[in-house]
Structures are given as C-alpha cells and as structure tokens.
Design a protein around this motif. Sequence first.
Motif, PDB file in Angstrom:
ATOM      1  N   LEU A   2     -12.496 -13.775  10.406  1.00  0.00           N
ATOM      2  CA  LEU A   2     -11.506 -12.711  10.252  1.00  0.00           C
ATOM      3  C   LEU A   2     -10.835 -12.815   8.896  1.00  0.00           C
ATOM      4  O   LEU A   2     -10.547 -13.893   8.401  1.00  0.00           O
ATOM      5  CB  LEU A   2     -10.443 -12.824  11.348  1.00  0.00           C
ATOM      6  CG  LEU A   2     -10.939 -12.509  12.753  1.00  0.00           C
ATOM      7  CD1 LEU A   2      -9.818 -12.705  13.752  1.00  0.00           C
ATOM      8  CD2 LEU A   2     -11.472 -11.094  12.827  1.00  0.00           C
ATOM      9  N   GLN A   3     -10.616 -11.660   8.299  1.00  0.00           N
ATOM     10  CA  GLN A   3      -9.990 -11.614   6.985  1.00  0.00           C
ATOM     11  C   GLN A   3      -8.457 -11.646   7.126  1.00  0.00           C
ATOM     12  O   GLN A   3      -7.909 -11.262   8.147  1.00  0.00           O
ATOM     13  CB  GLN A   3     -10.382 -10.304   6.283  1.00  0.00           C
ATOM     14  CG  GLN A   3     -11.867 -10.079   6.200  1.00  0.00           C
ATOM     15  CD  GLN A   3     -12.527 -11.111   5.308  1.00  0.00           C
ATOM     16  OE1 GLN A   3     -12.076 -11.355   4.203  1.00  0.00           O
ATOM     17  NE2 GLN A   3     -13.590 -11.726   5.787  1.00  0.00           N
ATOM     18  N   VAL A   6      -6.288  -6.813   7.400  1.00  0.00           N
ATOM     19  CA  VAL A   6      -7.055  -6.035   8.357  1.00  0.00           C
ATOM     20  C   VAL A   6      -7.581  -4.758   7.671  1.00  0.00           C
ATOM     21  O   VAL A   6      -8.708  -4.330   7.928  1.00  0.00           O
ATOM     22  CB  VAL A   6      -6.234  -5.815   9.641  1.00  0.00           C
ATOM     23  CG1 VAL A   6      -4.998  -4.998   9.413  1.00  0.00           C
ATOM     24  CG2 VAL A   6      -7.062  -5.198  10.716  1.00  0.00           C
ATOM     25  N   ARG A  31      -3.162  -8.919   8.813  1.00  0.00           N
ATOM     26  CA  ARG A  31      -3.549  -9.109  10.200  1.00  0.00           C
ATOM     27  C   ARG A  31      -2.402  -9.696  11.032  1.00  0.00           C
ATOM     28  O   ARG A  31      -1.578 -10.431  10.522  1.00  0.00           O
ATOM     29  CB  ARG A  31      -4.740 -10.077  10.195  1.00  0.00           C
ATOM     30  CG  ARG A  31      -5.396 -10.360  11.494  1.00  0.00           C
ATOM     31  CD  ARG A  31      -6.707 -11.089  11.256  1.00  0.00           C
ATOM     32  NE  ARG A  31      -7.738 -10.140  10.847  1.00  0.00           N
ATOM     33  CZ  ARG A  31      -8.295  -9.268  11.676  1.00  0.00           C
ATOM     34  NH1 ARG A  31      -7.942  -9.220  12.935  1.00  0.00           N
ATOM     35  NH2 ARG A  31      -9.212  -8.434  11.237  1.00  0.00           N
ATOM     36  N   TYR A  70     -12.255  -2.178   6.212  1.00  0.00           N
ATOM     37  CA  TYR A  70     -11.835  -2.858   7.430  1.00  0.00           C
ATOM     38  C   TYR A  70     -12.814  -4.006   7.599  1.00  0.00           C
ATOM     39  O   TYR A  70     -14.030  -3.766   7.686  1.00  0.00           O
ATOM     40  CB  TYR A  70     -11.905  -1.909   8.633  1.00  0.00           C
ATOM     41  CG  TYR A  70     -11.776  -2.628   9.945  1.00  0.00           C
ATOM     42  CD1 TYR A  70     -10.540  -3.108  10.359  1.00  0.00           C
ATOM     43  CD2 TYR A  70     -12.885  -2.882  10.737  1.00  0.00           C
ATOM     44  CE1 TYR A  70     -10.418  -3.815  11.540  1.00  0.00           C
ATOM     45  CE2 TYR A  70     -12.771  -3.584  11.915  1.00  0.00           C
ATOM     46  CZ  TYR A  70     -11.538  -4.038  12.312  1.00  0.00           C
ATOM     47  OH  TYR A  70     -11.425  -4.756  13.476  1.00  0.00           O
ATOM     48  N   ASN A  71     -12.310  -5.239   7.593  1.00  0.00           N
ATOM     49  CA  ASN A  71     -13.213  -6.395   7.618  1.00  0.00           C
ATOM     50  C   ASN A  71     -14.331  -6.257   6.587  1.00  0.00           C
ATOM     51  O   ASN A  71     -15.499  -6.468   6.898  1.00  0.00           O
ATOM     52  CB  ASN A  71     -13.815  -6.589   9.011  1.00  0.00           C
ATOM     53  CG  ASN A  71     -12.837  -7.297   9.922  1.00  0.00           C
ATOM     54  OD1 ASN A  71     -11.940  -7.990   9.463  1.00  0.00           O
ATOM     55  ND2 ASN A  71     -13.004  -7.113  11.208  1.00  0.00           N
ATOM     56  N   GLN A  72     -13.961  -5.835   5.409  1.00  0.00           N
ATOM     57  CA  GLN A  72     -14.878  -5.767   4.268  1.00  0.00           C
ATOM     58  C   GLN A  72     -15.961  -4.691   4.366  1.00  0.00           C
ATOM     59  O   GLN A  72     -16.907  -4.694   3.589  1.00  0.00           O
ATOM     60  CB  GLN A  72     -15.516  -7.130   4.003  1.00  0.00           C
ATOM     61  CG  GLN A  72     -14.453  -8.126   3.572  1.00  0.00           C
ATOM     62  CD  GLN A  72     -15.034  -9.427   3.113  1.00  0.00           C
ATOM     63  OE1 GLN A  72     -15.919  -9.972   3.767  1.00  0.00           O
ATOM     64  NE2 GLN A  72     -14.558  -9.932   1.994  1.00  0.00           N
ATOM     65  N   ASP A 169      -8.813  -4.227  17.920  1.00  0.00           N
ATOM     66  CA  ASP A 169      -8.316  -5.240  16.989  1.00  0.00           C
ATOM     67  C   ASP A 169      -7.004  -4.734  16.391  1.00  0.00           C
ATOM     68  O   ASP A 169      -6.072  -5.492  16.161  1.00  0.00           O
ATOM     69  CB  ASP A 169      -9.384  -5.441  15.909  1.00  0.00           C
ATOM     70  CG  ASP A 169      -9.004  -6.489  14.889  1.00  0.00           C
ATOM     71  OD1 ASP A 169      -8.268  -7.435  15.255  1.00  0.00           O
ATOM     72  OD2 ASP A 169      -9.436  -6.373  13.727  1.00  0.00           O
TER      73      ASP A 169
END
Length: 253
Positions: A2-3, A6, A31, A70-72, A169
């Motif tokens: 997880l980054q 977010v 996040r 979002y999450n890369q 999420d």
Amino acid sequence: MLQEHVFEVENLNLYYGSNHALKNININIKRNEITAIIGPSGCGKSTFLKTLNRMVDLIPDVEVQGKINYNQVNIYDKDVNLEELRTVVGMVFQKPSPFPKSIYENIVFGPRTHGINKKSKLDEIVETSLKDVALWDEVKDRLHTPALALSGGQQQRLCIARCIAVEPDVILMDEPTSALDPISTTKIEELLQELKEKYSIFMVTHNMHQAARASDTTAFMLAGELIEFQRTEALFTKPSDTRTEDYIMGRFG
Ligand SMILES: Nc1ncnc2c1ncn2[C@@H]1O[C@H](COP(=O)(O)OP(=O)(O)O)[C@@H](O)[C@H]1O
Ligand SMILES: [Mg+2]
C-alpha cells in the motif's frame, strides 16, 4: 504494497461543456486519514469528489484532463474497470438513500452482485458491517423490516454500512450529515474516527466546524481552484492564503 498516498492528483481540469469547473488541481491524499473539502457553494467540491471514482463519467458533456493515480494506476486510463473502481472507492451521498428494501437486503445487495450467495457468509457481512457503523444493537432484532422506517441518522449509517459491505479502500462522502439533526451528526462524526483505522475517507462538508472537528487535513476550494491544503489545525489557525482566512473568518459565504 500500500502506498502512503491513496490518491495523487496531477493537473486535473474538468469542463462541463464550456464551464471550466476544476482548474488545475494538484493534491496528494494520505491513506487512513479523513480529508475534508470546504469552500462556498458552487466552487467544485462535489465535482472534485466525483472525479475520484469517475462518477463524473455519468454526466453528459464532461471533459476531464490530467491524472488521478490510485495505488499508482491512473484511474482515467482506458482499461480501468469502472465497476471495480467504484467498489474500492465507494460513495455515500448527501441525502440518506437506502433502497426500498429491508435493512438486511440493503447490505447484502453489493456482496450478492459480487457473487457471494452463502447465507452464513451474508449474515456475517451484515453483522460486521452494521457493527462497524454502530447500528447493530439498534437494528439486530428487525433486520428484515423496511430500511425506510429507520430515522434519517440511522438510514445514513445504513448507507455507510452498505458501502462498507463490499470492502472498499476509500469512502467518498458528499455532505453526509447535512440532512441530519445534531445528535445524528455527532454520531457520524464519531464513527468517522473509527472508520479511518480501516478506510481512507474523503469528505465534502458545507460546515467548517465539522471539518475542524472531524478531519485530519482540509482542502479549501474557491471557484474551481484548490487554494490551500494543509493539516486541519494549521489551516484553521494560521491559514497561509488570505482567501482561506477570509472564508474561515466568515467574510464571504
Ligand atoms: N451535472 C452538471 N452539469 C453541468 N454543470 C454542473 C453539473 N454539476 C455541477 N456543475 C457546475 O460545476 C460547478 C461546480 O459545482 P459543484 O461541484 O456542484 O459545486 P459544490 O459542490 O462546491 O457546490 C458549478 O458551476 C456548477 O454549476
Ligand atoms: Mg456539492
């Protein structure tokens, strides 16, 4: 893995036809925090929120430019699955909007569309989702009665439970308490503090006091621009832009 962020929003512009509603927005959203967006009516708060799960795609004649990672992954890439996106990035609306079904059926609707049909599993989802929104004790004896018979505050907590039932999420909330009485509002604000352990929450509020009380970071928007984005306490005590200061001092609405 997880980054830390977010969402990473880069040079986001949005047009409704010729109306330039979001102007070059850049923001990184952390996040497991509550991020509030404040600003006067019509400044683009709801529009911005709806770009984060591409709900804006449902509006005709909208053009979005820029990137939202979002999450890369850029959620505006062509091959993004919108149904999946809107499951991980769930949304709760201003007016409590349960389906005209039982409390139980409201919660199992999402999980069922994801192929969960076993009664014991659905029962478990109903219980944990309702416990997460502190509604279980109030409704456990009437799960099969109409959701619309609940009070407004209970209906809104049910809508949050419905959103949680599909294991998102991020939860987007557009003025989630503006239709509620003060006691229900306090309940939801308290609930948000617990929910942020599990979810990242991004909330539009028309109420500056709510942002000050309930959020970790606050974004101030004006006429489609993001003017200031800071830790909530700093934004309300020592804003760095005079427009933010004027707004929080109540010099304009
Ligand atoms: N569905 C829509 N179609 C066309 N224009 C819209 C639509 N929704 C919002 N707008 C315009 O976009 C701007 C921002 O609106 P909105 O995001 O609803 O602001 P806020 O939530 O801060 O009150 C306004 O000028 C509004 O008129
Ligand atoms: Mg709005």
